[in-house]
Scaffold this motif. Structure first.
Motif, mmCIF file in Angstrom:
data_model
loop_
_atom_site.group_PDB
_atom_site.id
_atom_site.type_symbol
_atom_site.label_atom_id
_atom_site.label_comp_id
_atom_site.label_asym_id
_atom_site.label_seq_id
_atom_site.Cartn_x
_atom_site.Cartn_y
_atom_site.Cartn_z
ATOM 1 N N PRO A 87 3.593 20.584 -18.250
ATOM 2 C CA PRO A 87 2.676 21.730 -18.126
ATOM 3 C C PRO A 87 1.976 21.688 -16.771
ATOM 4 C CG PRO A 87 2.406 20.661 -20.249
ATOM 5 C CD PRO A 87 3.314 19.779 -19.446
ATOM 6 N N PRO A 88 1.679 22.848 -16.176
ATOM 7 C CA PRO A 88 1.026 22.879 -14.864
ATOM 8 C C PRO A 88 -0.174 21.935 -14.804
ATOM 9 C CG PRO A 88 1.594 25.098 -15.556
ATOM 10 C CD PRO A 88 1.925 24.199 -16.712
ATOM 11 N N ASN A 89 -0.140 21.027 -13.837
ATOM 12 C CA ASN A 89 -1.154 19.980 -13.718
ATOM 13 C C ASN A 89 -1.634 19.990 -12.272
ATOM 14 O OD1 ASN A 89 -2.696 17.662 -13.892
ATOM 15 N ND2 ASN A 89 -0.991 16.266 -14.236
ATOM 16 N N THR A 90 -2.475 20.963 -11.951
ATOM 17 C CA THR A 90 -2.828 21.245 -10.554
ATOM 18 C C THR A 90 -3.607 20.118 -9.890
ATOM 19 O OG1 THR A 90 -4.789 22.427 -11.306
ATOM 20 C CG2 THR A 90 -2.795 23.737 -10.901
ATOM 21 N N THR A 91 -4.262 19.277 -10.675
ATOM 22 C CA THR A 91 -5.042 18.184 -10.084
ATOM 23 C C THR A 91 -4.271 16.867 -10.076
ATOM 24 O OG1 THR A 91 -6.070 17.643 -12.210
ATOM 25 C CG2 THR A 91 -7.206 19.246 -10.802
ATOM 26 N N GLY A 92 -3.069 16.850 -10.638
ATOM 27 C CA GLY A 92 -2.295 15.606 -10.689
ATOM 28 C C GLY A 92 -2.911 14.592 -11.629
ATOM 29 N N LEU A 93 -3.515 15.078 -12.702
ATOM 30 C CA LEU A 93 -4.189 14.177 -13.634
ATOM 31 C C LEU A 93 -3.179 13.326 -14.395
ATOM 32 C CD1 LEU A 93 -6.734 13.214 -15.104
ATOM 33 C CD2 LEU A 93 -6.442 15.124 -16.700
ATOM 34 N N CYS A 94 -3.315 12.016 -14.280
ATOM 35 C CA CYS A 94 -2.511 11.089 -15.069
ATOM 36 C C CYS A 94 -3.157 9.715 -14.991
ATOM 37 C CB CYS A 94 -1.053 11.034 -14.604
ATOM 38 S SG CYS A 94 -0.824 10.293 -12.983
ATOM 39 N N VAL A 132 0.850 -1.189 0.000
ATOM 40 C CA VAL A 132 0.000 0.000 0.000
ATOM 41 C C VAL A 132 0.889 1.244 0.000
ATOM 42 C CG1 VAL A 132 -1.764 1.305 1.237
ATOM 43 C CG2 VAL A 132 -1.837 -1.171 1.258
ATOM 44 N N VAL A 133 0.522 2.221 -0.839
ATOM 45 C CA VAL A 133 1.251 3.488 -0.903
ATOM 46 C C VAL A 133 0.361 4.579 -0.322
ATOM 47 C CG1 VAL A 133 2.464 5.116 -2.389
ATOM 48 C CG2 VAL A 133 2.404 2.685 -2.994
ATOM 49 N N VAL A 134 0.935 5.382 0.578
ATOM 50 C CA VAL A 134 0.151 6.342 1.342
ATOM 51 C C VAL A 134 0.828 7.712 1.347
ATOM 52 C CG1 VAL A 134 -0.525 6.910 3.700
ATOM 53 C CG2 VAL A 134 -0.857 4.603 2.851
ATOM 54 N N VAL A 135 0.011 8.766 1.278
ATOM 55 C CA VAL A 135 0.522 10.128 1.433
ATOM 56 C C VAL A 135 -0.390 10.867 2.410
ATOM 57 C CG1 VAL A 135 1.219 12.269 0.302
ATOM 58 C CG2 VAL A 135 1.334 10.107 -0.963
ATOM 59 N N SER A 136 0.218 11.548 3.400
ATOM 60 C CA SER A 136 -0.535 12.254 4.431
ATOM 61 C C SER A 136 -0.460 13.760 4.212
ATOM 62 C CB SER A 136 0.033 11.911 5.813
ATOM 63 O OG SER A 136 -0.455 12.810 6.787
ATOM 64 N N ARG A 137 -1.512 14.448 4.631
ATOM 65 C CA ARG A 137 -1.492 15.915 4.553
ATOM 66 C C ARG A 137 -0.432 16.499 5.490
ATOM 67 N NH1 ARG A 137 -5.395 17.506 1.292
ATOM 68 N NH2 ARG A 137 -7.372 16.378 1.219
ATOM 69 N N ALA A 138 -0.034 15.741 6.506
ATOM 70 C CA ALA A 138 1.010 16.209 7.410
ATOM 71 C C ALA A 138 2.355 16.293 6.701
ATOM 72 C CB ALA A 138 1.110 15.276 8.614
ATOM 73 N N LYS A 139 2.594 15.370 5.758
ATOM 74 C CA LYS A 139 3.825 15.361 4.957
ATOM 75 C C LYS A 139 3.454 15.138 3.492
ATOM 76 C CE LYS A 139 6.843 13.626 8.629
ATOM 77 N NZ LYS A 139 7.803 12.536 9.011
ATOM 78 N N PRO A 140 2.898 16.174 2.850
ATOM 79 C CA PRO A 140 2.374 15.995 1.493
ATOM 80 C C PRO A 140 3.439 15.775 0.425
ATOM 81 C CG PRO A 140 2.263 18.299 2.132
ATOM 82 C CD PRO A 140 2.691 17.540 3.342
ATOM 83 N N SER A 189 -0.868 12.783 -7.094
ATOM 84 C CA SER A 189 -1.463 11.475 -7.386
ATOM 85 C C SER A 189 -0.368 10.432 -7.510
ATOM 86 C CB SER A 189 -2.311 11.515 -8.665
ATOM 87 O OG SER A 189 -1.510 11.818 -9.786
ATOM 88 N N ILE A 190 -0.756 9.182 -7.306
ATOM 89 C CA ILE A 190 0.156 8.046 -7.433
ATOM 90 C C ILE A 190 -0.573 6.949 -8.215
ATOM 91 C CG2 ILE A 190 1.267 6.151 -6.167
ATOM 92 C CD1 ILE A 190 1.985 8.163 -4.000
#
Length: 410
Positions: free
Chosen positions: A114-121, A47-55, A80-81
Motif C-alpha cells: 500500500p502507498p507508504n509515502t514516508t517509508g514507514l517500516c 555505513v549505508v548512505v542515500v543522497s538527494r542527488a541520486k535518491p 528508508s533503510i
C-alpha cells in the motif's frame, strides 16, 4: 544506542555516545552533498548512505577504509533503510527489498505494498527474530508482520483505526509499538502473535505527528516524541500485578468498584479508562521540529537522548524509579567542528549529508559487553571495528575483506 549518525547538506557524521560531557566524532565525510539517509550497522564500519542527488541509489561503504562495498539502484526514490546483522531492508513507496547483509544479495522483493509515502517500516535489531513491520493499508492502521528469516508473512495486526505514523520493535524482537497519524494512542503488541499488551494515551486535546517511538534496551520503557514540545516516556508494567493492597478507605473502595465496573463496559469505553499516564516527560525548548529519541545507558545511568533536525543532541537524566520531569544535563551541537578521533588518514571516504538523524541501537541479546570476548564497546564505536564472528548469525560479514562484498551495480 551507543552511536549517532547524522546527515547534513554537506556530508554525514558519525558520533560515539560513551559519555555525557564529551561527544566523540568518529568520522566525517563531505564528498557527497545532500545525503538524507545514513544508517550504520551498530558500531561496525559499515555505513549505508542515500543522497538527494541520486535518491534511487543505495551506497554501502566501509567508512574506516574509505571504500565503497557496493551500490544498488531501485525503480523509485529510497524512503528508508533498516539493517541488522542478518538483513538489509530498503523501503520504497510501493515496494520493499530485502537483502542478505552477508553478501548483499537480493533475497526478496515485496511488491505492490500500500502507498507508504514516508517509508514507514521497522526491523528488529535482533537477527534471530528478524521481523519486519510495515503498513498493510494506506487508510487504516493495519500492520503487516513479515519474517525476514523465513521470508514469509507472519501475521497482520489491526492496530489502529487511522493510518500508521510510527512503528518500533524492542531489542529482542518480542514486542512491537505503534502509533497512528492521530498520535493520541500508542499500542504495544506481542510478536509474533500480535496480541495487544499495552495501550498508552499521550493526550486527547490535539492530534500530533509522532516522529519517534523507541523502547529502552531492557524493554521496561517506551518513549514517544512528536512535533510538539513534549516527549513522553511510558513504563511497561501491569499495575494490577504489582499494586500493593489499598487501605480500607472510601476512596480505595470506590476505586475497586470502578475497576470492577470496567469489566462490564463496552471494550472501547473500558479501554479509555485503563489508559496509563506517562511515567516521565520532557518539555523541549523547541516545537514543530522533527526529532528522534533514544533511551540509553551512558556511564551506567539511564538517559534520554533527543536529537533535533536543527542539529542538536539533548541528554536528559531519567529516574527509573519515580519518573516525573526529566532533567536536561547536556546540550551538544552536532554541526560544529567536532573532535575527530585518531585515524585521520582515511578522510578520502564516501560522504553523506542532509537532515536525517538516526540513533543506532546496539544488539542486546547478551547481558553485557563483558560476555563478548574481543569486542570493546567504546573502541568499536570510536574506530569502526569489525564485528567479531560470534556476534553474527551463521556466516560472518568480514568488513576487512572486500571479497565478501564484491562491487555490485544493478
Amino acid at each position: 544506542c551507543s552511536s549517532l549518525a547524522i546527515g547534513t547538506t554537506t556530508g554525514y557524521r558519525l558520533f560515539s555516545l560513551s559519555s555525557v560531557e564529551q561527544l566523540d566524532q568518529v568520522h566525517e565525510s563531505n564528498e557527497i552533498p545532500d545525503v538524507y539517509i545514513v544508517e550504520r550497522l551498530f558500531s561496525s564500519s559499515l555505513v549505508v548512505v542515500v543522497s538527494r542527488a541520486k535518491p534511487q541509489q543505495m551506497n554501502v561503504y566501509h567508512f574506516k577504509k574509505g571504500t565503497e562495498i557496493c551500490n544498488y539502484s531501485y525503480s523509485s526514490k529510497i524512503l528508508s533503510i533498516r539493517l541488522n546483522r542478518q538483513r538489509l531492508v530498503v523501503c520504497l513507496e510501493e515496494s520493499i527489498y530485502i537483502h542478505n547483509i552477508k553478501d548483499m544479495k537480493l533475497l526478496k522483493t515485496i511488491m505492490d505494498t500500500p502507498p507508504n509515502t514516508t517509508g514507514l517500516c521497522a526491523l528488529s535489531i535482533n537477527h534471530a527474530n528478524s521481523y519486519l513491520a510495515y503498513p498493510g493499508s494506506a487508510t487504516s492502521g493495519e500492520i503487516v508482520l513479515y519474517d525476514g528469516n523465513t521470508l514469509k508473512t507472519a501475521c497482520t495486526i489491526p492496530a489502529h483505526d487511522g493510518p500508521l505514523a510510527a512503528l518500533a520493535f524492542n531489542s529482542t524482537g518480542s514486542k512491537l509499538a505503534s502509533a497512528s497519524e492521530k498520535g493520541t494512542v500508542i499500542r504495544v503488541f506481542s510478536i509474533p502473535g500480535g496480541q495487544k499488551l499495552y495501550e498508552f494515551r499521550r493526550g486527547m486535546k490535539r492530534y500530533v505527528n509522532i516522529s519517534s517511538l523507541v523502547f529502552s534496551m531492557d524493554s521496561q520503557f517506551l518513549c514517544a516524541s512528536s512535533n510538539t514540545e513534549t516527549v513522553h516516556i511510558f513504563k511497561l508494567e501491569h499495575l494490577t500485578d504489582s499494586r500493593p493492597e489499598e487501605p480500607p478507605t472510601w476512596s480505595g473502595y470506590m476505586g475497586k468498584m470502578f475497576q470492577a465496573a470496567t469489566n462490564y463496559l463496552p471494550a472501547q469505553v473500558s479501554g479509555m479508562m485503563s489508559q496509563d499516564r506517562a511515567f516521565a516527560t520532557v518539555r523541549l525548548n523547541i516545537s514543530g521540529q522533527r526529532n528522534i529519541c533514544a533511551l540509553s545507558t551512558i556511564q551506567k545511568l539511564p538517559r534520554l537522548l533527543v536529537t533535533t533536525s536543527d542539529g542538536h543532541l539533548y541528554i536528559y537524566n531519567l529516574d527509573p524509579q519515580d519518573g516525573g520531569e526529566c532533567v536536561l544535563i547536556k546540550n551538544h551541537s552536532l554541526l560544529g567542528s567536532g573532535k575527530m578521533e585518531e585515524n585521520k588518514e582515511n578522510d578520502l571516504q564516501p560522504p553523506v549529508p542532509q537532515s536525517y538523524a538516526a540513533t543506532v541501537a546496539r544488539q542486546s541479546t547478551v547481558p553485557s559487553t563483558s560476555t563478548m570476548p574481543g569486542y570493546s564497546e567504546d573502541g568499536g564505536a570510536l574506530r569502526g571495528e569489525v564485528i567479531p564472528e560470534h556476534e553474527f548469525a551463521t556466516g560472518p560479514v568480514c568488513l576487512d575483506d572486500e571479497n565478501e562484498f564484491p562491487p555490485v551495480s544493478i
